[in-house]
Design an enzyme around this catalytic site. Sequence first.
Site, mmCIF file in Angstrom:
data_model
loop_
_atom_site.group_PDB
_atom_site.id
_atom_site.type_symbol
_atom_site.label_atom_id
_atom_site.label_comp_id
_atom_site.label_asym_id
_atom_site.label_seq_id
_atom_site.Cartn_x
_atom_site.Cartn_y
_atom_site.Cartn_z
ATOM 1 N NE ARG A 1 74.433 22.918 -16.589
ATOM 2 C CZ ARG A 1 73.326 23.607 -16.365
ATOM 3 N NH1 ARG A 1 72.310 23.043 -15.738
ATOM 4 N NH2 ARG A 1 73.207 24.858 -16.775
ATOM 5 C CG HIS B 1 83.709 25.322 -14.585
ATOM 6 N ND1 HIS B 1 83.233 24.786 -15.762
ATOM 7 C CD2 HIS B 1 82.798 24.997 -13.638
ATOM 8 C CE1 HIS B 1 82.099 24.158 -15.539
ATOM 9 N NE2 HIS B 1 81.812 24.269 -14.247
ATOM 10 C CE1 TYR C 1 89.329 23.286 8.535
ATOM 11 C CE2 TYR C 1 87.146 22.859 7.626
ATOM 12 C CZ TYR C 1 87.969 23.529 8.507
ATOM 13 O OH TYR C 1 87.430 24.446 9.370
#
Length: 751
Positions: free
Chosen positions: A37, A83, A127
């Site tokens: 991470r 993921h 969008y």
Amino acid sequence: MGKTLIPPEPQDVQEVALREALEERYLAYALSTIMHRALPDARDGLKPVHRRILYGMRLLRLDPSSPFKKSAKIVGDVMGGFHPHGDQAIYDALVRLAQDFSSRYPLVDGQGNFGNIDGDNPAAMRYTESRLTDVARLLLEGLDEDAVEFRPSYDGSDKEPTVLPGGFPNLLANGAQGIAVGMATAIPPHNAAELCDAALHLIAKPATKTQGLLRYVKGPDFPTGGIVVDGQESIAEAYNTGRGAFRVRAKWHQEDGARGTWHIVVTEIPWLVQKSRLIERIAELLNEKKLHLVGDIRDESAEDIRIVIEPKSKNVDPEVLMETLFKQTDLESRIPLNLNVLVKGRVPKVLGLAECLREWLDHLRDVLVRRSNHRKNQIEHRLEVLGGYLIAYLNLDKVIKIIRTEDEPKPVLIRTFKLTDLQADSILNMRLRNLRKLEEMEIRGEDKNLRTELKGIKAVLASEEEQWKKVSEQVKKVRDLFGPKTPLGKRRTQFANAPEHDLATLEEAFVEREPITVVVSDKGWVRTLKGHVEDLSNLTFKTDDRLGISFFAETTSKLLLLGTHGRFYTLDAQKLPGGRGHGDPIRSFIDLEGDANIVSLFVNTGGRKFLIASHDGQGFVVNEDDCVGNTRKGKQVMNVTMPNEVAAIATVEGDTVAVIGENRKMLIFPLEQVPEMARGRGVRLQRYKDGGLSDVTTFTAKEGLTWRDSAGREFSASWKELSDWRGNRADAGRLPPKGFPKSNKFGKTIG
């Protein structure tokens, strides 16, 4: 009646020590955070989430020349295949890769609202649209050619790369930020062309240390520009050790207006500073009246940054104004460097600049060897197939006869023409349309070209020198793509030395200059009153306390305090308590020893000389500038040993000294008999049989001696009238003139 529930007998219950269980689980969590991470891989400079985003986009064929696809589609594919974490976390990572003000070399080409430098949020993923950039293409180049190892995805249904081929120096070029467990990483972005130059030098001279690479890598290169104001030594130290920080300032210039007016325009701000938050902070400081040189601020930014700062007066020094802003706002930012990365994808380690580049170059060589081996296998496979085709063409009629007449033609072909299994399959799978006259020439031509290529590949695989030559060519191509003359490759961050300004001038700029009256009680409680207050009769003090010292000053004043143990302390008038209370103990501002008391407190104006004297009659002249101490502990000037203590201080004004003892005897002698020192015990001023020194003053012989009584009335005696008291240093003196105050004090204070 309800039935009583009997708990089931515990089966196969194992007792585990809590400490061991916690240690094991926390270690697993820490390793997971570090490896998967927070820390980037030293080879491709990516964390798993970024690597998976780029790989997912590649599977969707989102090349720089292909049409955009919805970000939601990309996030969904990445989350479903590689993921299995929150979609918002994946989208946030994707957005950052696309922001040209966050990433120096964006890996994602975004269409739509991807946020801005003001800190506004990007539009929702439904969008916006994305595709890969040329930089990302370089990182991914060679994935189909066995360039890196693959591992199963989280559910085992697919495979993902453990690291990308990384044909771009992404770790240092784009930087990384991350907080793991017990460790963190903070890598600012750098200029890719400079990194490539340093890497080429490292290939030519592998033993080069970080110091030798700093001629190429000058320092960080932030996407938002700015100016690094650190010295070369601190920059070199940071890159050598892998730990440090860079002071980055906004870029500004002065624009002149009508009738001598001017304003400052900020055109670049430090990296990761939100413009709107920066302007809000400056506005807050203006409202709180903490920016006394700034009149107004406004944001005139469009595509480019343009923050306009109006001075309060055209007489303000623009350099000093900006220094006050740099000290109080994010117009100057400290950007850390902590080159903590995963070496070979496994071991967290803090590397220096040379080690970072070495990791990248070693990876490029590994990728080159793997790709070369892959191509070698491909060529050898194809040459075997072509060999079979050639045999078929040379014996075409016989091959056709075998295929037509035999039930199992494959073993017969192998036996007749001594073919391999692969060659037999290739002949049987050949299309009829390939049986043209020209095909034989094409096969021979292809065979020849492939053999030439194979020879070159084998030469590369056999020689480490040839491999580094190929890597060097690859790095040179990257350098040409992102050279200093290209829009993306041009250096944005500049270097400069921070201008040196008088600290006193700067500190004064932070404080509004206003008149105040400083009041110190007999027991050492200090406070300030607004304005110059003449009448202090209405002031209240704590029980058993009364007025000790009072004088006029300004909020910007520095005060000097002399203690009975011979130490001088410096106080800021602005930091002293105001208001209606009794103030605060002066010992809360300085480390005044418990048995020491205040001899005098006054405004430090600089350049004066003082005569200081101890109770046993010793004294000397000291320069005011030698009395200034900048710490709470103060500065020792007069050496005294208890029970002796400093008893008096007077400003040197004139050529003659007057000293009076507790025995009420006064002596006058020339000032030249007293030495000037920076520190010491001094010389004997007056001799006593009993008691000690009470007060000392200086005056000009021609003008005579003046003194004040307790009521403030002034008395004087001419030089002629003082003839009985004139003598030499260390004399005993005689009783003072008639009317001299019973307090044995000259009644003069330091102005």
